[in-house]
Design an enzyme around this catalytic site. Structure first.
Site, short mmCIF file in Angstrom:
data_model
loop_
_atom_site.label_atom_id
_atom_site.label_comp_id
_atom_site.label_asym_id
_atom_site.label_seq_id
_atom_site.Cartn_x
_atom_site.Cartn_y
_atom_site.Cartn_z
N GLY A 208 0.80 -1.23 0.00
CA GLY A 208 0.00 0.00 0.00
C GLY A 208 0.83 1.27 0.00
O GLY A 208 0.29 2.37 0.11
N ASP A 338 11.10 5.10 -5.31
CA ASP A 338 10.34 3.85 -5.17
C ASP A 338 11.25 2.63 -5.22
O ASP A 338 10.90 1.61 -5.79
CB ASP A 338 9.23 3.76 -6.25
CG ASP A 338 8.31 2.56 -6.05
OD1 ASP A 338 8.19 2.08 -4.90
OD2 ASP A 338 7.72 2.08 -7.04
CA CA Z 1 6.31 0.75 -4.49
#
Ligand code: CA
Length: 724
Positions: A208, A338
Site C-alpha cells: 500500500g 520507489d
Molecule cells: Ca512501491
C-alpha cells in the site's frame, strides 16, 4: 446432417461430464485418504532438500534458492517434455503465484486471493476457496489484485487475502479454520505476498506504499491466529511506542531519521513488506524486505529533515521467536525513487569467509539495480555491485556502506532515472544454483522520468508519489515516439556470480519483465517470458536448449516436483501485474485476455496447450475527436495521475484491464459518467472517481482517450470507424 451432428455433440458433452465426475471422485479419494493433508512443519521444511519430490514452501525451502535436486528432466530428455495437464483458474487478471506441492496435492492461488487444491498428478480439482474480496478493494492495489502464493503447515493452508485478511484453511476441504483481519481496512492496505511459516507461527506483511500506509509485519500462532509479535518498519507520526516489539529499535534508530511534519505524518510513511519475508534457520531470525517511502518524493514526505527515513528500503533482521531487532542494512537511504528492498531474499553458504571458508550470506537484487551480499549473522555489507545500468549513484560507497548519490537524481527536475520504479528487478523470483554458484535474475531496464518541479501541488494523483505523474508524456506524440520509448527499455536473464560480484552470462531481451526463474541440479534454468515462451537455458552458459509456446505469458516462477517416479514442471500463465502499468506501450496491447492457468509439463506428456482466445477487440475510435488543446492537456494530466496505473501509459492498455481507446464507454458521455463518476463497474474493481476528480476532469480524460484513439489511427495502429 446438421441435426445429427448437434445430437452427437450433446451426447459427447454429457458423457464427457459423466467421465469428469467419476474422475473427480477418484481424485478426491486418492490423495486425501493416502496421507493426512499438508503434514508439514518447521522440521520438514528445514529438511526440504531431502525430499526434492515436494515443493514445500514459496521459495522451495527456507533459504528460498528455488533450486531443485530433481534431474529426470535434463539436457538429454528435454526434447520429450510435453504437456502433462492444464488447469484453468476461476478468476482472470494477473497470475504471479508459485504453487506448493505436498504429498500429491498442489496448493496454489490466483488473482482475488482464490485458493485451489489440485491433484498434482492429474490437475483434477479437489477444492476451491474464494474469500470473496469486494470488487471495490481492487482500487486499493497498486498493481492488480494478484496473489503470489500460499503456505502450508500441519493440515492448514494459509492465504493472505487482498483485503488484508490472513486465513487458515483446512488443507483437506478448503474450509476456513480461522480468519484474521491484519490491517486497518479503512486504509489502502492490501496483501499480495505469500505467507511463510516457521516454529508454529505464520507471518505476513502488507502493501500500500503507493497509496499511503504504514508498513509492518505480523507473526500469528498457526493454530488459532493469535498475534505473537508485530514489527513496524517505520515510526508512527507521534514517534510514540506502539506497544509492539519494534518500539525499542524505532526509538533508538529510526525516530531521529524522520522529521515531525510532512505527508508521512498523515500518510503513514510507507515501508511496506509486501514480498520477501524469510526464515533464517541458522541464525533463528526472520529477514524482512522493506518497501519504499510514501509518498516517493522525500521533500513532501519529510520536508523538515534530511534523514534516512529508517527502515525504508532496508533488509531487516529480527528474532524469530520475539520479533526483536537484530540488524538492518538500508539499500537506499532516504528513498526517493520507489526503490523497494522487498525483492527476493536468498540465503546461501558462499566461500566468502577467511581463506575461502564458507560464510552464510543474505543475497538480494532489489529494485535499485545493485546486487547485495550481506553476512547473515550481523548484516555486514560484503559487496554491493550494480548488476545493470543505474544512474542514481556514482558507484562509490562510504565506509558505512552508504552509496554516493548523483546530484541530478536528487534534484529531479525531469531527470530520467534508471532503474525506474518498476525496478531493475521486481517480484519475479530469481534462483540460486549451489553447483554453478550463480544467481539467475530476471532483469528489467526501464527508466522513469521523475519531476518534482511541476504538477505536484495541484496533483489529483491516485498514487501518492509527489512527482508529476505525467512527466515526459507528450500530448500529441508523433509516429515513432512510442518506438523511441520502447528503445530505452530492455531486460535480460542474468547469471550473476555473487562471490566475484560480476556477471557470468546474460540473455538479453528487447523487452523487459521476463518471468520468474527455476534452477535445477540438471544444470537447467527455466523461465517464461513475455513472448509467450517457456524456455530452458544451460545454467553454465545461458545457451537456449529448449522452448515451448505457452498460451498467454508466464511472469510467475516455475517450480518442479515428482510423483510416482515422474518429474513434473509447473508454471502459471496469464498476465502478471506491473505489466498493466507499462505493458501496453512496452509490449503492444495484449491480443487477448487469456485466463490464468497452471500449465504442467512432464516427459512424454501428450496433452494439448489450450487454443488462444479469439481476439474480438475492434481497434477503432468510438467517438469523433472533440475538445481543445487545453482540455486534452488537462485530460492527459489527470489520466496520468489517476488512470494510467491500471489502464496503461499513454492510454495504451496492457491487457489486464480494458484499453479505454476502444471501449464503447469512451464514445458516450452518459455511459462514461455512469462508470467513472457513479461506479457502475465497482464489482469488477473500477470504483467511482467522483470524490477525487471533477466532472471537468473526467470529461477531459475522455477527450484525451478519444484523441489517443485517433492518434493511433493516424499512426497506422488502429482502423478508422467504418461508415454506417
Ligand atoms: Ca512501491
Amino acid at each position: 446432417m446438421a441435426p445429427v451432428i448437434r445430437w452427437l455433440s450433446i451426447v459427447f458433452v454429457v458423457s464427457a461430464f459423466a467421465a469428469c465426475d467419476q474422475q473427480l471422485e477418484e481424485a478426491v479419494a486418492t490423495p486425501t485418504d493416502a496421507v493426512a493433508a499438508a503434514q508439514v512443519d518447521t522440521d520438514r521444511i528445514k529438511a526440504a532438500a531431502t525430499e526434492p519430490e515436494m515443493w514445500l514452501t514459496y521459495g522451495g525451502g527456507y533459504d528460498e534458492q528455488r533450486h531443485s535436486a530433481l534431474g529426470q528432466i535434463n539436457r538429454d530428455t528435454l526434447p520429450e517434455l510435453g504437456i502433462g495437464w492444464v488447469y484453468e483458474m476461476a478468476k482472470p487478471r494477473g497470475a504471479e503465484a508459485t504453487p506448493i506441492v505436498v504429498d500429491g496435492v498442489m496448493y496454489v492461488s490466483s488473482a482475488w486471493s482464490v485458493v485451489y487444491a489440485l491433484d498434482a498428478k492429474t490437475g483434477d480439482e479437489l477444492w476451491v476457496y474464494d474469500p470473496k474480496v469486494s470488487g471495490k478493494d481492487a482500487a486499493k492495489g497498486c498493481c492488480d489484485v494478484v496473489n503470489r502464493g500460499v503456505a502450508v503447515h500441519d493440515g492448514k493452508v494459509f492465504i493472505g487475502v487482498f483485503d488484508g485478511r490472513l486465513e487458515a484453511l483446512d488443507a483437506a476441504t478448503g474450509e476456513v479454520i480461522w480468519s484474521n483481519i491484519t490491517v486497518d481496512q479503512t486504509k489502502p492496505y492490501t496483501i499480495t505476498g505469500a505467507p511463510r511459516v516457521f516454529k508454529n507461527k505464520v507471518i505476513i506483511g502488507n502493501a500500500g506504499g503507493e497509496l499511503g500506509v504504514r508498513g509492518y509485519v505480523t507473526a500469528y500462532d498457526v493454530d488459532n491466529g493469535d498475534l505473537v509479535w508485530r514489527f513496524y518498519t517505520v515510526p508512527n507520526p507521534e514517534k510514540r511506542p506502539d506497544g509492539a516489539v519494534s518500539d525499542e529499535s524505532l526509538e533508538r534508530l529510526a525516530n531521529d531519521t524522520w522529521g515531525d511534519t510532512g505527508a508521512w505524518v498523515t500518510d503513514g510513511g510507507g515501508g511496506t513488506a509486501w514480498d520477501s519475508i524469510v526464515y533464517d534457520t541458522v541464525n533463528d531470525q526472520v529477514l524482512i524486505g522493506v518497501g519504499n517511502g510514501s509518498p516517493w518524493n522525500p521533500d513532501i514526505r519529510d520536508p523538515d529533515s534530511d534523514g534516512d527515513n529508517l527502515f525504508l528500503s532496508s533488509i531487516l533482521a529480527v528474532d524469530a521467536d520475539t520479533g526483536a531487532y537484530r540488524w538492518h542494512y538500508q539499500t537506499t537511504p532516504r528513498d526517493r525513487w520507489d526503490y523497494t528492498a522487498t525483492q527476493q531474499i536468498t540465503l546461501a553458504d558462499l566461500p566468502l569467509g577467511e581463506d575461502g571458508a564458507n560464510r552464510r550470506v543474505v543475497m538480494q537484487a532489489p529494485k535499485n539495480g545493485f546486487f547485495y551480499v550481506l553476512d547473515a549473522a550481523d548484516g555486514e555489507l560484503i559487496s554491493a555491485t550494480p548488476f545493470t545500468a543505474q544512474n542514481w549513484t556514482t558507484g562509490q560507497f562510504d565506509e558505512n556502506g552508504r552509496p554516493e548519490l548523483v546530484e541530478e537524481a536528487v534534484d529531479l527536475a525531469l531527470y530520467a532515472v534508471v532503474p525506474g520504479p518498476t525496478g531493475a528487478h521486481n517480484w519475479h523470483p530469481m534462483a540460486f544454483n549451489p553447483d554453478t554458484g550463480l544467481v539467475y535474475i530476471p532483469v528489467n531496464e526501464i527508466p522513469f522520468f521523475y519531476d518534482k518541479t511541476r504538477n505536484v501541488e495541484d496533483s489529483k494523483s491516485f498514487w501518492n508519489i509527489g512527482y508529476d505523474a505525467a512527466a515526459g508524456w507528450p500530448v500529441e506524440y508523433p509516429a515513432g515516439t512510442l518506438d523511441a520509448v520502447r528503445d530505452l527499455d530492455g531486460g535480460s536473464l542474468l547469471a550473476w556470480d555473487p562471490v566475484k560480484a560480476e556477471p557470468r552470462w546474460a540473455v538479453p531481451f528487447p523487452l523487459p519483465l521476463n518471468g520468474g526463474v527455476l534452477s535445477t541440479q540438471a544444470g537447467l534454468v527455466f523461465q517464461g517470458n513475455k513472448f509467450g515462451e517457456f524456455v530452458a537455458y544451460d545454467a553454465e552458459t545461458g545457451e537456449r536448449l529448449w522452448a515451448d509456446k505457452l498460451v498467454g505469458n508466464a511472469a510467475a516462477a516455475p517450480m518442479t516436483y515428482e510423483i510416482d517416479g515422474e518429474q513434473y514442471l509447473s508454471v502459471l500463465s496469464g498476465w502478471g501485474s506491473v505489466s498493466s502499468l507499462i505493458a501496453g506501450f512496452t509490449y503492444g496491447e495484449a491480443k487477448s485476455k487469456e485466463p490464468a492457468r497452471v500449465i504442467t509439463f512432464k516427459l512424454g506428456g501428450d496433452g494439448d496447450m489450450p487454443a488462444a482466445l479469439v481476439d474480438n477487440v475492434v481497434r477503432t475510435p468510438q467517438s469523433p475527436m472533440f475538445g481543445e488543446p487545453d482540455q486534452h492537456q488537462l485530460g492527459m494530466q489527470r489520466y496520468a495521475e489517476s488512470c494510467h496505473f491500471c489502464h496503461g501509459a499513454f492510454a495504451v492498455g496492457g491487457g489486464v484491464v480494458p484499453d479505454l481507446r476502444w471501449s464503447a464507454l469512451a464514445g458516450n458521455e452518459q455511459a462514461w459518467d455512469l462508470v467513472v463518476r457513479e461506479g457502475a463497474l465497482e464489482k469488477q474493481g473500477m470504483v467511482s472517481f467522483a470524490g477525487r476528480l471533477s466532472k471537468e476532469d473526467t470529461d477531459a480524460i475522455r477527450a484525451y482517450v478519444v484523441q489517443q484513439a485517433w492518434l493511433a489511427v493516424a499512426n497506422g495502429d488502429a482502423l478508422p470507424p467504418q461508415d454506417g
